[in-house]
Write an enzyme that holds these catalytic residues in place. Structure first.
Site, PDB file in Angstrom:
ATOM      1  N   GLY A  12      56.342  42.693  41.271  1.00 15.86           N
ATOM      2  CA  GLY A  12      57.763  42.102  40.557  1.00 15.86           C
ATOM      3  C   GLY A  12      58.576  42.597  41.847  1.00 15.86           C
ATOM      4  N   ARG A  22      63.695  43.241  56.918  1.00 13.13           N
ATOM      5  CA  ARG A  22      64.671  43.147  57.869  1.00 13.13           C
ATOM      6  C   ARG A  22      64.230  44.407  59.039  1.00 13.13           C
ATOM      7  NH1 ARG A  22      69.240  46.642  58.915  1.00 13.13           N
ATOM      8  NH2 ARG A  22      70.598  45.903  60.121  1.00 13.13           N
ATOM      9  N   VAL A  25      60.707  43.681  60.567  1.00 11.51           N
ATOM     10  CA  VAL A  25      60.877  42.551  61.658  1.00 11.51           C
ATOM     11  C   VAL A  25      61.590  43.123  62.903  1.00 11.51           C
ATOM     12  CG1 VAL A  25      61.745  40.141  62.081  1.00 11.51           C
ATOM     13  CG2 VAL A  25      60.580  40.675  60.043  1.00 11.51           C
ATOM     14  N   ARG A  26      62.643  43.474  62.739  1.00 14.35           N
ATOM     15  CA  ARG A  26      63.451  44.053  63.584  1.00 14.35           C
ATOM     16  C   ARG A  26      62.932  45.242  64.672  1.00 14.35           C
ATOM     17  NH1 ARG A  26      69.335  42.940  62.346  1.00 14.35           N
ATOM     18  NH2 ARG A  26      69.298  40.794  62.151  1.00 14.35           N
ATOM     19  N   ARG A  73      52.363  37.309  41.674  1.00 15.40           N
ATOM     20  CA  ARG A  73      51.280  38.219  41.291  1.00 15.40           C
ATOM     21  C   ARG A  73      49.759  37.395  41.484  1.00 15.40           C
ATOM     22  NH1 ARG A  73      53.625  42.724  38.684  1.00 15.40           N
ATOM     23  NH2 ARG A  73      55.453  42.253  37.798  1.00 15.40           N
ATOM     24  N   ASP A 104      51.848  49.085  42.418  1.00 23.08           N
ATOM     25  CA  ASP A 104      50.427  49.506  42.494  1.00 23.08           C
ATOM     26  C   ASP A 104      49.459  48.621  42.804  1.00 23.08           C
ATOM     27  OD1 ASP A 104      50.988  48.669  40.024  1.00 23.08           O
ATOM     28  OD2 ASP A 104      49.821  50.361  38.829  1.00 23.08           O
ATOM     29  N   THR A 126      59.405  48.795  44.057  1.00 24.70           N
ATOM     30  CA  THR A 126      59.333  48.482  42.769  1.00 24.70           C
ATOM     31  C   THR A 126      60.531  49.341  41.749  1.00 24.70           C
ATOM     32  OG1 THR A 126      58.321  48.594  40.736  1.00 24.70           O
ATOM     33  CG2 THR A 126      57.355  50.325  42.410  1.00 24.70           C
ATOM     34  N   ILE A 127      61.102  48.652  40.911  1.00 27.24           N
ATOM     35  CA  ILE A 127      61.997  49.174  40.121  1.00 27.24           C
ATOM     36  C   ILE A 127      61.571  50.366  39.166  1.00 27.24           C
ATOM     37  CG2 ILE A 127      63.533  47.328  39.982  1.00 27.24           C
ATOM     38  CD1 ILE A 127      62.826  46.940  37.192  1.00 27.24           C
ATOM     39  N   ASP A 128      60.103  50.306  39.024  1.00 28.15           N
ATOM     40  CA  ASP A 128      59.329  51.164  38.069  1.00 28.15           C
ATOM     41  C   ASP A 128      59.182  52.720  38.376  1.00 28.15           C
ATOM     42  OD1 ASP A 128      59.125  48.702  36.533  1.00 28.15           O
ATOM     43  OD2 ASP A 128      57.119  48.557  37.093  1.00 28.15           O
ATOM     44  N   ASP A 130      56.793  54.047  39.660  1.00 28.72           N
ATOM     45  CA  ASP A 130      55.576  54.479  39.033  1.00 28.72           C
ATOM     46  C   ASP A 130      54.380  54.701  40.106  1.00 28.72           C
ATOM     47  OD1 ASP A 130      55.214  51.639  39.679  1.00 28.72           O
ATOM     48  OD2 ASP A 130      54.405  51.118  38.071  1.00 28.72           O
ATOM     49  N   ARG A 163      78.236  52.279  15.785  1.00 28.26           N
ATOM     50  CA  ARG A 163      76.981  51.627  15.375  1.00 28.26           C
ATOM     51  C   ARG A 163      76.046  52.655  16.109  1.00 28.26           C
ATOM     52  NH1 ARG A 163      77.952  45.299  16.713  1.00 28.26           N
ATOM     53  NH2 ARG A 163      78.236  45.103  14.433  1.00 28.26           N
ATOM     54  N   ARG A 172      57.384  49.087  32.955  1.00 29.43           N
ATOM     55  CA  ARG A 172      56.043  49.123  32.727  1.00 29.43           C
ATOM     56  C   ARG A 172      55.546  50.296  32.227  1.00 29.43           C
ATOM     57  NH1 ARG A 172      52.624  45.125  34.880  1.00 29.43           N
ATOM     58  NH2 ARG A 172      54.038  44.620  36.516  1.00 29.43           N
ATOM     59  N   HIS A 216      78.693  57.167  17.203  1.00 22.71           N
ATOM     60  CA  HIS A 216      77.616  56.322  17.469  1.00 22.71           C
ATOM     61  C   HIS A 216      76.645  56.982  18.224  1.00 22.71           C
ATOM     62  CE1 HIS A 216      78.376  56.500  21.944  1.00 22.71           C
ATOM     63  NE2 HIS A 216      79.515  57.159  21.561  1.00 22.71           N
ATOM     64  N   GLU A 223      60.268  49.889  27.827  1.00 23.86           N
ATOM     65  CA  GLU A 223      59.355  48.639  27.313  1.00 23.86           C
ATOM     66  C   GLU A 223      57.930  49.028  26.826  1.00 23.86           C
ATOM     67  OE1 GLU A 223      58.822  45.866  30.270  1.00 23.86           O
ATOM     68  OE2 GLU A 223      58.346  47.086  31.955  1.00 23.86           O
ATOM     69  N   ILE A 251      67.532  41.256  34.272  1.00 22.55           N
ATOM     70  CA  ILE A 251      68.600  41.648  34.952  1.00 22.55           C
ATOM     71  C   ILE A 251      68.563  42.946  35.724  1.00 22.55           C
ATOM     72  CG2 ILE A 251      70.471  40.705  33.570  1.00 22.55           C
ATOM     73  CD1 ILE A 251      71.124  43.489  32.691  1.00 22.55           C
TER      74      ILE A 251
HETATM   75  O1  F6P Z   1      57.171  45.887  37.750  1.00 18.52           O
HETATM   76  C1  F6P Z   1      58.215  45.599  37.636  1.00 18.52           C
HETATM   77  C2  F6P Z   1      58.577  44.953  36.311  1.00 18.52           C
HETATM   78  O2  F6P Z   1      59.697  44.509  36.134  1.00 18.52           O
HETATM   79  C3  F6P Z   1      58.256  46.000  35.092  1.00 18.52           C
HETATM   80  O3  F6P Z   1      59.305  46.799  34.911  1.00 18.52           O
HETATM   81  C4  F6P Z   1      57.483  44.891  34.153  1.00 18.52           C
HETATM   82  O4  F6P Z   1      56.743  45.424  33.043  1.00 18.52           O
HETATM   83  C5  F6P Z   1      57.255  43.805  34.886  1.00 18.52           C
HETATM   84  O5  F6P Z   1      57.584  43.961  36.173  1.00 18.52           O
HETATM   85  C6  F6P Z   1      57.410  42.536  34.326  1.00 18.52           C
HETATM   86  O6  F6P Z   1      56.541  41.491  35.155  1.00 18.52           O
HETATM   87  P1  F6P Z   1      56.713  39.866  35.219  1.00 18.52           P
HETATM   88  O7  F6P Z   1      57.660  39.727  36.302  1.00 18.52           O
HETATM   89  O8  F6P Z   1      55.310  39.488  35.612  1.00 18.52           O
HETATM   90  O9  F6P Z   1      57.094  39.487  33.887  1.00 18.52           O
END
Ligand code: F6P
Length: 318
Positions: A12, A22, A25-26, A73, A104, A126-128, A130, A163, A172, A216, A223, A251
């Site tokens: 991802g 960058r 390479v640099r 992937r 990973d 990775t944004i996770d 993890d 609400r 993940r 609220h 997820e 996003i």
């Molecule tokens: O590893 C980054 C991530 O965005 C997770 O947060 C998410 O579970 C997964 O990738 C989604 O994967 P894909 O891009 O294969 O749908």
């Protein structure tokens, strides 16, 4: 013989990957190496989609989200025969060093390639957040800012309409994006793999918030835990809040990298090349520096005479 170094991004994508490309390479060029970019992660290694890169190829990308090299992937990369094709392609080009940027799955592929004679350095992108070895991964704080911005907006409308908002955040199997955004946005409830999920308890907490007179409620749910629409529907039924679910989704993966991610990415990219220069491989770069501590106030008021080591990075990045 001139050293040849390749770089790829895999899994991802994450904001800040371009800043690493960058820097790699640099810095490689700074030390007189040849630099190569591999398109679409390990897939490009197998398909021999490898191009020579110049300093201008990585111009104007420091601030761009995504990855100019592309990512993918490739589950087949677990097979030795598939990896052998990648190694043969690298050998044909005389490339014996590789920087892999990802999570990973990327690390596992890099470790296996390293055992097959390619010097591999892994950088956490990775944004996770993890990866166990590093306190923070590149992309995490940018994704966190995106989540915070979205949840703040949900708060506005939740307040207006009295609400309960159930918001699903990525990560993940790691709850970091959820717990950090939950704290930063003042969420009433955060549900992650680490906290465990008990639907009845969540509903009780919403009812308690109602008792406290809260106008609220915000529930952040990581997820892969539960269906947030169903959870919202049940809260709607069992409390006096109307309830809505929002899935933040992809996003969170895009956008211009934050200051922290740009600097982390630049530092890690430089370090990767410096390790390869010493012919080191099989290593994963990490950061471990955001501790909270305390000292005497008088100590805190002393003149700041330490110069940041960032000055030494600048010449390699230009
Ligand atoms: O590893 C980054 C991530 O965005 C997770 O947060 C998410 O579970 C997964 O990738 C989604 O994967 P894909 O891009 O294969 O749908």
């Amino acid at each position: 013989m001139m050293k040849k170094v390749a770089v790829l991004t895999s899994g991802g994508d994450a904001p800040g990957m371009n800043a690493v490309i960058r820097a790699v390479v640099r810095t490689a060029l700074h030390y007189g190496f040849e630099a190569y970019g591999v398109h679409n992660g390990y897939k490009g290694l197998v398909e021999n989609d490898i191009v020579k890169m110049d300093r201008n190829d990585v111009g104007q990308i420091l601030n761009r989200g995504g990855t100019i090299l592309g990512s993918s992937r490739l589950p087949e990369f677990k097979q030795k025969e598939v990896r052998q094709i990648a190694v043969d392609n690298l050998n044909k080009l005389g490339i014996d060093a590789l920087v892999v940027i990802g999570g990973d799955g990327t690390y596992r592929g890099g470790m296996d390639l390293n055992k097959m004679g390619i010097n591999v350095i892994a950088i956490p992108g990775t944004i996770d957040n993890d990866i166990a070895s590093t306190e923070y991964t590149i992309g995490f704080f940018t994704a966190l800012d995106t989540a915070i911005d979205a949840i703040d907006k949900l708060r506005d409308t939740s307040f207006s309409h009295r609400r309960c908002t159930v918001v699903e955040v990525m990560g993940r199997d790691c709850g970091d994006l959820s717990i950090y955004s939950g704290i930063a946005c003042g969420a009433e409830i955060v549900v992650t793999k680490e906290t465990g999920f008990n639907k009845d308890q969540v509903i009780k907490k919403v009812q308690a918030a109602e008792q406290m007179g809260k106008r609220h409620v915000i529930i952040v749910v990581a997820e892969n835990i539960t269906d947030v629409s169903k959870l919202a529907a049940e809260i709607d039924k069992k409390t006096n809040y109307t309830s809505r679910a929002t899935v933040l989704g992809y996003i969170q993966r895009g956008g211009t990298p934050s200051s922290f991610d740009r600097i982390l990415a630049s530092k890690m990219g430089v370090r990767a090349i410096e390790l390869l220069r010493q012919n080191k491989g099989g290593l994963a770069i990490y950061t471990n520096s955001m501790e909270i501590g305390e000292c005497e106030i008088s100590e805190a008021l002393k003149a700041k005479d330490e110069i940041t080591d960032l000055y030494s990075y600048l010449p390699k990045l230009n």
